[in-house]
Design a protein around this motif. Structure first.
Motif, PDB file in Angstrom:
ATOM      1  N   ALA A 180       0.610  -1.562  -0.072  1.00  0.00           N
ATOM      2  CA  ALA A 180      -0.312   0.114  -0.080  1.00  0.00           C
ATOM      3  C   ALA A 180       0.208   1.353  -0.050  1.00  0.00           C
ATOM      4  O   ALA A 180       0.112   2.076  -0.052  1.00  0.00           O
ATOM      5  N   GLY A 181       2.127   0.406   0.286  1.00  0.00           N
ATOM      6  CA  GLY A 181       2.500   2.353  -0.089  1.00  0.00           C
ATOM      7  C   GLY A 181       3.359   2.785   1.120  1.00  0.00           C
ATOM      8  O   GLY A 181       3.431   4.071   1.168  1.00  0.00           O
ATOM      9  N   ARG A 182       2.686   1.584   2.206  1.00  0.00           N
ATOM     10  CA  ARG A 182       3.570   2.737   3.205  1.00  0.00           C
ATOM     11  C   ARG A 182       4.693   2.381   4.151  1.00  0.00           C
ATOM     12  O   ARG A 182       5.011   0.510   3.751  1.00  0.00           O
ATOM     13  N   LEU A 183       5.158   3.215   4.645  1.00  0.00           N
ATOM     14  CA  LEU A 183       6.403   2.959   5.504  1.00  0.00           C
ATOM     15  C   LEU A 183       6.172   2.872   6.859  1.00  0.00           C
ATOM     16  O   LEU A 183       5.943   4.052   7.813  1.00  0.00           O
ATOM     17  N   SER A 184       6.425   2.300   7.736  1.00  0.00           N
ATOM     18  CA  SER A 184       5.779   2.150   9.331  1.00  0.00           C
ATOM     19  C   SER A 184       6.784   1.123  10.511  1.00  0.00           C
ATOM     20  O   SER A 184       7.107   1.230  10.074  1.00  0.00           O
ATOM     21  N   ARG A 185       6.691   2.200  11.181  1.00  0.00           N
ATOM     22  CA  ARG A 185       7.047   1.403  12.539  1.00  0.00           C
ATOM     23  C   ARG A 185       6.307   1.411  14.158  1.00  0.00           C
ATOM     24  O   ARG A 185       5.388   1.595  13.823  1.00  0.00           O
ATOM     25  N   PHE A 186       6.425   0.559  14.665  1.00  0.00           N
ATOM     26  CA  PHE A 186       6.043  -0.325  15.114  1.00  0.00           C
ATOM     27  C   PHE A 186       7.292  -0.378  16.395  1.00  0.00           C
ATOM     28  O   PHE A 186       8.106  -0.339  16.708  1.00  0.00           O
ATOM     29  N   ASP A 187       6.340  -0.255  17.631  1.00  0.00           N
ATOM     30  CA  ASP A 187       7.031  -1.219  18.816  1.00  0.00           C
ATOM     31  C   ASP A 187       7.207  -2.657  18.836  1.00  0.00           C
ATOM     32  O   ASP A 187       6.577  -3.431  18.097  1.00  0.00           O
ATOM     33  N   ARG A 188       8.219  -2.882  19.579  1.00  0.00           N
ATOM     34  CA  ARG A 188       8.265  -4.796  20.011  1.00  0.00           C
ATOM     35  C   ARG A 188       6.841  -5.420  20.386  1.00  0.00           C
ATOM     36  O   ARG A 188       6.974  -6.664  21.147  1.00  0.00           O
ATOM     37  N   SER A 189       6.176  -4.680  21.237  1.00  0.00           N
ATOM     38  CA  SER A 189       5.028  -5.064  21.319  1.00  0.00           C
ATOM     39  C   SER A 189       3.616  -5.214  20.338  1.00  0.00           C
ATOM     40  O   SER A 189       2.700  -5.796  20.269  1.00  0.00           O
ATOM     41  N   LYS A 191       2.474  -2.538  18.608  1.00  0.00           N
ATOM     42  CA  LYS A 191       1.370  -1.387  18.586  1.00  0.00           C
ATOM     43  C   LYS A 191       2.134  -0.617  17.820  1.00  0.00           C
ATOM     44  O   LYS A 191       3.878   0.182  17.637  1.00  0.00           O
ATOM     45  N   LEU A 192       1.321  -0.230  16.731  1.00  0.00           N
ATOM     46  CA  LEU A 192       1.692   0.777  15.859  1.00  0.00           C
ATOM     47  C   LEU A 192       2.190   2.283  16.380  1.00  0.00           C
ATOM     48  O   LEU A 192       1.798   2.791  16.954  1.00  0.00           O
ATOM     49  N   VAL A 193       3.545   3.124  16.005  1.00  0.00           N
ATOM     50  CA  VAL A 193       3.214   4.027  16.061  1.00  0.00           C
ATOM     51  C   VAL A 193       3.716   5.196  15.653  1.00  0.00           C
ATOM     52  O   VAL A 193       2.630   6.374  15.738  1.00  0.00           O
ATOM     53  N   TRP A 194       3.733   4.974  14.394  1.00  0.00           N
ATOM     54  CA  TRP A 194       3.551   5.881  13.062  1.00  0.00           C
ATOM     55  C   TRP A 194       3.681   5.614  11.551  1.00  0.00           C
ATOM     56  O   TRP A 194       4.170   3.481  11.843  1.00  0.00           O
ATOM     57  N   GLU A 195       3.414   5.669  10.766  1.00  0.00           N
ATOM     58  CA  GLU A 195       2.864   5.876   9.469  1.00  0.00           C
ATOM     59  C   GLU A 195       2.885   6.450   8.267  1.00  0.00           C
ATOM     60  O   GLU A 195       2.821   7.531   8.309  1.00  0.00           O
ATOM     61  N   VAL A 196       3.723   6.369   7.200  1.00  0.00           N
ATOM     62  CA  VAL A 196       4.087   7.469   6.292  1.00  0.00           C
ATOM     63  C   VAL A 196       3.356   6.352   5.037  1.00  0.00           C
ATOM     64  O   VAL A 196       3.831   5.521   4.389  1.00  0.00           O
ATOM     65  N   ALA A 197       2.556   7.279   4.513  1.00  0.00           N
ATOM     66  CA  ALA A 197       2.224   7.221   3.064  1.00  0.00           C
ATOM     67  C   ALA A 197       3.149   7.835   1.920  1.00  0.00           C
ATOM     68  O   ALA A 197       3.793   8.804   1.667  1.00  0.00           O
ATOM     69  N   LEU A 198       4.129   7.042   1.102  1.00  0.00           N
ATOM     70  CA  LEU A 198       5.667   6.877   0.121  1.00  0.00           C
ATOM     71  C   LEU A 198       4.962   7.112  -1.142  1.00  0.00           C
ATOM     72  O   LEU A 198       5.288   7.273  -2.037  1.00  0.00           O
ATOM     73  N   GLY A 199       4.046   5.980  -1.650  1.00  0.00           N
ATOM     74  CA  GLY A 199       3.334   6.254  -2.094  1.00  0.00           C
ATOM     75  C   GLY A 199       3.711   5.231  -3.261  1.00  0.00           C
ATOM     76  O   GLY A 199       4.537   3.657  -2.808  1.00  0.00           O
ATOM     77  N   GLY A 200       2.775   3.955  -4.653  1.00  0.00           N
ATOM     78  CA  GLY A 200       2.920   3.044  -5.175  1.00  0.00           C
ATOM     79  C   GLY A 200       3.123   1.795  -4.118  1.00  0.00           C
ATOM     80  O   GLY A 200       2.351   1.530  -3.413  1.00  0.00           O
ATOM     81  N   LYS A 201       3.755   0.858  -4.601  1.00  0.00           N
ATOM     82  CA  LYS A 201       4.195   0.019  -4.079  1.00  0.00           C
ATOM     83  C   LYS A 201       5.480  -0.481  -3.930  1.00  0.00           C
ATOM     84  O   LYS A 201       6.637  -0.020  -4.300  1.00  0.00           O
ATOM     85  N   ILE A 202       5.937  -1.020  -2.004  1.00  0.00           N
ATOM     86  CA  ILE A 202       6.832  -1.355  -1.832  1.00  0.00           C
ATOM     87  C   ILE A 202       7.621  -2.780  -1.655  1.00  0.00           C
ATOM     88  O   ILE A 202       6.573  -2.861  -0.898  1.00  0.00           O
TER      89      ILE A 202
END
Length: 306
Positions: A180-189, A191-202
């Protein structure tokens, strides 16, 4: 789907390059002719894995092979579905995932099946690990944390799209990319910390340098993103980017569908150098001894001075 670390891996201690191309496994010394090769009887999509000198590789024809450093077949095991990602070896456990959502744990010495666990989503994301927890993404839009000892899910976190890249796992963070073109950060449990839409498919796994993450997308854009989710700079290309980048000092190096291998200044995105190779670059470069090794769609392996 092509593993973003696909088809080439350096085993530094043995000074070898491992290459899987069209069902043929090659082992070559740096700058020399192949030491040995063997036909695996099926398409190889994932990167071969090296552990204590032995080499492990899975095929699209549902087989897992173990070889000695000299090329002797140690074992072959069948799986219930094609294997399209890299395996992982930890403490003599050989972990393999397949497209039907099965995780296999084999004895890396004998090939004996230790356990298998079946999950709801198919796996095409290479495994990562930390503290004996396995992390992988699924084609059904989920990130999994799985106990390496028992094969039980610790948690499952939803993603916006299918995941084919390897998670980047740190002490307090897990970074993922998806279709979905997202770069996301999760914590080790989980939980989603943030996600950013970069576009296209990664397709690619991000690489991190200091507090910056670098990754490209199918739109042809290549990004530097701060570890708080802020986009720092973007460089545009005319063709898709699916290769995972590598770092050399403070330069980030990436290959593209236009056949160019490019080196960019990490803080600014300024082009340092660029060289055109023979064809599409989809596999990720390997850096060793100040040289970059990269494969192209023409079946060529190039060595470039970094």
């Amino acid at each position: 789907m092509v593993d973003t670390y696909n088809n080439m891996k350096e085993e530094v201690g043995m000074k070898r390059i491992l290459v899987g191309l069209l069902g043929v496994m090659y082992v070559a010394a740096w700058g020399q002719v192949p030491l040995w090769k063997t036909n695996l009887g099926g398409l190889v999509v994932g990167t071969p894995t090296a552990y204590e000198g032995n080499i492990y590789v899975g095929t699209y024809t549902r087989s897992v092979y173990g070889f000695s450093p000299e090329g002797k077949l140690l074992f072959v095991q069948k799986t219930s579905s094609p294997i399209t990602s890299s395996s992982l070896v930890l403490s003599n456990y050989l972990y393999v995932t397949s497209l039907d959502g099965t995780l296999y744990a084999f004895d890396a010495s004998t090939g004996s099946l230790l356990y298998k666990s079946v999950f709801s989503g198919g796996f095409s994301s290479p495994l990562a690990s930390r503290d004996n927890i396995l992390y992988t993404g699924s084609i059904s839009n989920a990130l999994y944390a799985i106990s390496g000892n028992m094969g039980e899910a610790r948690w499952v976190a939803p993603l916006k799209g299918s995941m084919y890249s390897r998670p980047l796992v740190e002490e307090d963070a897990i970074y993922t990319t998806d279709f979905a073109g997202r770069l996301s950060r999760f914590d080790r449990s989980g939980k989603l910390v943030w996600e950013v839409a970069l576009g296209g498919k990664i397709f690619a796994t991000p690489v991190k340098w200091e507090n910056l993450l670098f990754v490209g997308s199918s739109t042809g854009n290549f990004y530097a993103v701060r570890d708080d989710g802020t986009i720092v700079w973007k460089v545009s290309n005319t063709r898709p980017l699916s290769s995972s980048p590598v770092m050399y000092n403070n330069w980030v190096i990436v290959g593209g569908y236009d056949g160019f291998l490019s080196s960019l200044e990490a803080r600014t995105g300024k082009l340092i150098w660029q060289i055109q190779l023979s064809n599409i670059i989809e596999s990720s470069p390997v850096l060793a001894g100040g040289n970059i090794y990269v494969c192209t769609y023409s079946g060529d392996i190039f060595c470039v001075d970094a």
